[in-house]
Write a protein that holds these residues in place. Structure first.
Motif, short mmCIF file in Angstrom:
data_model
loop_
_atom_site.label_atom_id
_atom_site.label_comp_id
_atom_site.label_asym_id
_atom_site.label_seq_id
_atom_site.Cartn_x
_atom_site.Cartn_y
_atom_site.Cartn_z
N ARG A 1 23.87 16.74 -33.82
CA ARG A 1 24.42 15.60 -34.66
C ARG A 1 23.21 15.35 -35.49
O ARG A 1 24.02 14.92 -37.16
CB ARG A 1 25.82 14.40 -34.71
N VAL A 2 22.60 14.18 -34.68
CA VAL A 2 21.98 13.45 -35.14
C VAL A 2 20.69 13.78 -35.75
O VAL A 2 19.90 13.25 -36.67
CB VAL A 2 21.31 12.11 -34.21
N ARG A 3 20.17 15.63 -35.54
CA ARG A 3 18.87 16.65 -35.75
C ARG A 3 18.84 16.81 -37.46
O ARG A 3 20.63 17.07 -37.66
CB ARG A 3 18.17 17.42 -35.15
N LYS A 4 18.11 16.54 -38.25
CA LYS A 4 18.36 17.58 -39.57
C LYS A 4 18.63 18.86 -39.73
O LYS A 4 19.49 19.54 -40.22
CB LYS A 4 16.36 17.47 -40.18
N GLN A 5 17.76 19.34 -38.35
CA GLN A 5 17.96 20.97 -38.52
C GLN A 5 18.63 21.08 -36.53
O GLN A 5 18.32 21.03 -35.98
CB GLN A 5 17.14 21.64 -38.20
N TRP A 6 20.24 21.33 -36.49
CA TRP A 6 20.90 21.37 -35.14
C TRP A 6 20.34 21.29 -34.10
O TRP A 6 20.62 20.99 -32.76
CB TRP A 6 22.52 20.64 -35.45
N TRP A 7 19.81 22.23 -34.33
CA TRP A 7 19.32 23.58 -32.98
C TRP A 7 17.73 23.25 -33.05
O TRP A 7 17.59 24.42 -32.11
CB TRP A 7 19.60 24.91 -33.81
N ARG A 8 17.14 23.15 -33.50
CA ARG A 8 15.93 22.35 -33.73
C ARG A 8 15.30 21.52 -32.64
O ARG A 8 15.65 20.08 -32.93
CB ARG A 8 14.84 22.52 -34.53
N VAL A 9 15.83 21.89 -31.33
CA VAL A 9 14.79 20.43 -30.87
C VAL A 9 13.97 19.63 -30.21
O VAL A 9 13.04 20.39 -30.78
CB VAL A 9 14.96 21.00 -29.10
N PRO A 10 13.41 18.92 -30.92
CA PRO A 10 12.29 18.13 -30.67
C PRO A 10 11.49 17.84 -29.83
O PRO A 10 12.25 17.69 -28.80
CB PRO A 10 12.98 16.99 -31.35
N LEU A 11 9.98 18.05 -29.88
CA LEU A 11 9.49 17.76 -29.16
C LEU A 11 7.66 17.20 -29.53
O LEU A 11 8.24 16.94 -30.25
CB LEU A 11 8.37 19.66 -28.78
N VAL A 12 7.34 16.40 -27.87
CA VAL A 12 6.68 16.06 -27.82
C VAL A 12 5.24 16.22 -27.77
O VAL A 12 5.23 17.57 -27.53
CB VAL A 12 6.72 14.48 -26.88
N SER A 13 4.52 15.89 -27.88
CA SER A 13 2.51 16.85 -27.29
C SER A 13 2.39 16.69 -25.80
O SER A 13 3.83 16.41 -24.94
CB SER A 13 1.76 15.38 -27.69
N ARG A 14 2.22 17.86 -25.34
CA ARG A 14 1.39 18.29 -24.02
C ARG A 14 1.08 16.76 -23.45
O ARG A 14 0.04 15.77 -23.76
CB ARG A 14 1.00 19.08 -24.36
N ALA A 15 1.86 16.40 -22.38
CA ALA A 15 1.52 15.02 -21.52
C ALA A 15 0.50 15.34 -20.68
O ALA A 15 0.49 16.98 -20.03
CB ALA A 15 2.72 14.84 -20.52
N ASP A 16 -0.02 14.49 -19.67
CA ASP A 16 -1.23 15.11 -18.52
C ASP A 16 -0.09 14.64 -17.53
O ASP A 16 -0.76 15.82 -16.58
CB ASP A 16 -2.71 13.67 -18.62
N LEU A 17 0.90 14.21 -17.48
CA LEU A 17 0.83 14.25 -16.08
C LEU A 17 3.23 14.02 -16.15
O LEU A 17 3.24 13.90 -17.40
CB LEU A 17 1.58 12.97 -15.03
N LEU A 18 3.96 14.42 -15.44
CA LEU A 18 4.84 13.73 -15.90
C LEU A 18 5.12 13.50 -14.12
O LEU A 18 4.60 13.41 -13.71
CB LEU A 18 5.90 15.81 -15.29
N LEU A 19 6.24 12.63 -14.80
CA LEU A 19 7.33 11.38 -13.67
C LEU A 19 8.64 12.40 -14.09
O LEU A 19 9.47 11.82 -14.96
CB LEU A 19 7.16 9.84 -14.37
N THR A 20 8.82 11.52 -12.82
CA THR A 20 9.98 12.41 -12.31
C THR A 20 10.50 10.84 -12.39
O THR A 20 10.48 9.42 -12.56
CB THR A 20 10.89 12.39 -11.09
N TYR A 21 12.09 10.74 -13.27
CA TYR A 21 12.97 9.50 -13.75
C TYR A 21 14.35 9.37 -13.18
O TYR A 21 15.37 8.16 -13.07
CB TYR A 21 13.21 8.85 -14.97
N MET A 22 15.01 10.35 -11.87
CA MET A 22 16.28 10.26 -11.22
C MET A 22 15.56 10.48 -9.84
O MET A 22 16.13 11.54 -9.80
CB MET A 22 17.33 11.05 -12.19
N TYR B 1 26.96 15.48 -29.87
CA TYR B 1 26.23 13.89 -30.36
C TYR B 1 24.34 14.65 -31.01
O TYR B 1 23.96 14.06 -31.43
CB TYR B 1 26.02 12.57 -29.56
N LYS B 2 24.03 14.65 -29.72
CA LYS B 2 22.00 15.28 -30.34
C LYS B 2 22.43 16.23 -31.17
O LYS B 2 21.28 15.70 -31.70
CB LYS B 2 21.45 15.46 -28.64
#
Length: 202
Positions: free
Chosen positions: A32-53, A29-30
């Motif tokens: 199929r929805v990308r323009k280039q299926w093998w290129r994982v989208p990245l976001v800018s570097r964060a200041d902190l990380l938050l666990t979510y589970m 699924y993830k």
């Protein structure tokens, strides 16, 4: 290692991509929805990380490595006015009983008794104010080694008691009996979450 070639993939990278297509990876699924299926989208570097589970309570950590993050944790971005103070002390200050109780209300119970915190929910999660964190700075720094030791041993609640003393009692002026009530309320909600999970597995 994250496969994410910059620019045009090399011949070796093309071979690797072709291997993934032969194995049907591009149909996931993830992918199929990308323009280039093998290129994982990245976001800018964060200041902190938050666990979510989380089995116990969500945790913040300062990201000193400069690494990028994927969706196994949330990235937290700080305003310039509070970046230095928050990077230094917010992960420690957030490990207090009031914030831990707030997480039980803000987050949601998930399979296995986990407490899940999505970005929209994290935006509503009560944190100590910059003023209070700054006021408690010396006391927080003093207990940081002890808190780290408790966390290494898996003693989250004992670590939180040290932060409570530095932040809630010394800086905020809360009374110990009131903090004891807050801890009991947080424990009751966490126990209810865990009990619901056990009932669901029967």
């Amino acid at each position: 290692m994250l496969f994410r070639p910059a620019g045009t993939p090399s011949p070796q990278a093309r071979e690797y991509i072709a291997q993934g297509e032969a194995e049907g990876v591009h149909q996931a699924y993830k992918c199929r929805v990308r323009k280039q299926w093998w290129r994982v989208p990245l976001v800018s570097r964060a200041d902190l990380l938050l666990t979510y589970m989380n089995a116990d309570t969500p945790r913040l950590t300062t990201k000193t490595a400069g690494a990028l993050h994927l969706n196994s944790v949330h990235g937290v971005y700080l305003t310039p006015a509070h970046r230095d103070l928050a990077r230094e002390l917010l992960p420690l200050a957030a490990l207090n009983s009031v914030t831990m109780l707030g997480a039980e209300f803000t987050g949601r119970a998930y399979g296995g008794g986990l407490l899940k915190m999505e970005p929209g929910e994290a935006g509503l999660w009560a944190m100590p104010s910059p003023r209070i964190v700054k006021q408690a700075r010396d006391a927080l720094i003093a207990v940081r080694p002890q808190v780290a030791g408790r966390l290494r041993n898996g003693e989250v609640l004992e670590a939180a008691k040290l932060v409570d003393d530095a932040l809630l009692i010394r800086a905020v002026g809360m009374r110990r009996p009131d903090i004891a009530d807050i801890r009991a309320a947080r424990q009751a909600l966490a126990s209810h979450r865990e009990a619901r999970s056990r009932r669901g597995t029967r």
